[in-house]
Design a protein around this motif. Structure first.
Motif, PDB file in Angstrom:
ATOM      1  N   SER A  64      -9.240 -24.067 -41.839  1.00  0.00           N
ATOM      2  CA  SER A  64      -9.879 -23.258 -43.017  1.00  0.00           C
ATOM      3  C   SER A  64     -10.772 -22.358 -42.430  1.00  0.00           C
ATOM      4  O   SER A  64     -11.698 -22.347 -41.393  1.00  0.00           O
ATOM      5  N   GLN A  65     -10.797 -20.900 -43.020  1.00  0.00           N
ATOM      6  CA  GLN A  65     -11.941 -19.993 -42.716  1.00  0.00           C
ATOM      7  C   GLN A  65     -12.953 -20.088 -43.789  1.00  0.00           C
ATOM      8  O   GLN A  65     -13.768 -18.913 -44.015  1.00  0.00           O
ATOM      9  N   LYS A  66     -12.997 -20.953 -44.639  1.00  0.00           N
ATOM     10  CA  LYS A  66     -13.941 -21.004 -45.686  1.00  0.00           C
ATOM     11  C   LYS A  66     -15.293 -21.524 -45.137  1.00  0.00           C
ATOM     12  O   LYS A  66     -15.492 -22.403 -44.094  1.00  0.00           O
ATOM     13  N   LYS A 101     -18.010 -23.158 -45.914  1.00  0.00           N
ATOM     14  CA  LYS A 101     -18.437 -24.333 -46.146  1.00  0.00           C
ATOM     15  C   LYS A 101     -17.665 -25.451 -44.963  1.00  0.00           C
ATOM     16  O   LYS A 101     -18.140 -26.423 -44.405  1.00  0.00           O
TER      17      LYS A 101
END
Length: 389
Positions: free
Chosen positions: A235-237, A239
């Motif tokens: 993921s590139q989120k 958080k």
């Protein structure tokens, strides 16, 4: 990281090696070397180590959730490519031909055994020990297997070719993934989908009086744990990036594994789903840790490099065929060795050596005919001989 995610040809070789070694372990688990006689100490110890076959099944389920979620996480839309119908067609094309070919081979073998029993003094089941194949199955057993619902109770799942019950469970999970888990994930996020999957998987056990317990419905939660590993790993989120970089995933994998073995201890009387969820979390942590190293261009620790060994990767190439076909092959080798009336220790050693060799050879030939033609063009380009060389 962004370039890695956009690279459609990304391949994590350690996953293939792990898949292959897990299938090989299942093969060893299904070898029954003792017919009641006392075996040498070393063989007894080895046999005791071969009692954790369900751990391999947990690894397969986590791998399935991880692999399917990986394509969604790396997409731009967070949806499955080709929609639901295209997704099911791809899954069916990949899984079902080899599965049904195995069933046909089991039927032919069963007919042959029953004919021999009718015209000779030979009796297949004269020794009451577990065998991963039985020619004594009913028409209804066959129908349940054809419909991929052979996991609904233990009597049916244990007939014909017992390892096939996990294929039915995985096939059913394929439908839960796009119809239930992905919508929850898109709407509520990662934590909610894991909690929901775990709770839904336990409902039949605690609210429906153990309904379908033989199908291990809690594997829905294990599958979601595999999905979690894929999103955390890619993921590139912001958080999740922080979360990915903050935790010691290798240490967590060790801790979860140790606790899982402790909860599996039979004297505690805990249900098996507890240890299997813990083994699932250990496997997910291992995936996150190894994937980070691969993306960073680093080598795996020496103890984990076995997953990237060419032989392990080669084994992973036809591991599905090995899983499907090893039962009948082992049963035939066992019956052949029994007919020789050799001493118990020689029988045990010969069964391990010949059983494993025959299973691997047959599985590879089966793979070439019934599995490889139905693989994607990317996977089809991976040949066992090229991996080994």
């Amino acid at each position: 990281m962004t370039e890695i995610i956009k690279n459609k040809k990304l391949h994590l070789h350690y996953l293939d090696g792990l898949r292959g070694l897990a299938a090989l372990y299942v093969l060893f688990v299904h070898i029954e070397p003792s017919m009641g006689e006392e075996l040498p100490f070393c063989l007894n110890i080895f046999q005791l180590m071969m009692r954790y076959g369900r751990i391999s099944v947990v690894v397969f389920i986590v791998l399935s959730g991880y692999g399917l979620m990986l394509s969604v996480v790396r997409s731009q839309s967070n949806y499955i490519s080709g929609g639901f119908i295209g997704y099911i067609k791809r899954r069916a094309w990949r899984i079902l031909p080899a599965y049904y070919a195995t069933l046909i081979l089991c039927i032919i073998l069963a007919i042959g055994i029953r004919l021999v029993e009718n015209f000779t003094s030979f009796q297949w089941a004269y020794i009451p020990v577990f065998q991963p194949f039985s020619p004594y199955f009913s028409f209804s057993d066959l129908v349940y297997h054809l419909l991929l619902i052979n996991n609904i109770n233990s009597d049916i799942s244990g007939s014909i070719n017992p390892p096939l019950w996990t294929v039915a469970t995985e096939w059913q999970l394929y439908f839960f993934f796009p119809l239930l888990l992905l919508p929850i994930w898109r709407r509520f996020g990662l934590l909610t989908v894991v909690i929901s999957a775990c709770l839904i998987g336990l409902i039949p056990l605690y609210l429906l009086n153990g309904l379908f317990e033989s199908a291990s419905p809690w594997f829905l939660g294990v599958f979601a744990i595999g999905m979690t590993a894929a999103e955390i790993g890619f993921s590139q989120k912001p958080k999740l990036i922080t979360f990915r970089n903050l935790l010691p995933w290798d240490q967590l994998a060790i801790v979860f594994t140790v606790v899982a073995f402790l909860t599996e201890w039979r004297r505690l009387g805990l249900h098996i789903w507890i240890s299997e969820y813990l083994f699932g979390m250990a496997t997910a942590c291992l995936f996150i840790y190894c994937t980070q190293l691969v993306i960073d261009g680093k080598k795996l620790p020496r103890i984990l490099q076995v997953f990237e060994h060419p032989l392990a990767i080669a084994l992973g190439t036809f591991s599905y065929s090995l899983y499907l076909t090893h039962g009948p092959v082992l049963a035939l080798v066992s019956r052949f060795l029994l007919s020789l009336h050799i001493p118990p220790t020689k029988y045990a050693v010969a069964l391990y050596v010949l059983g494993v060799a025959a299973s691997l050879i047959f599985a590879y030939l089966f793979y070439l005919v019934f599995e490889r033609p139905f693989m994607s063009s990317f996977l089809k380009r991976r040949k066992v001989k090229d991996v080994v060389i």
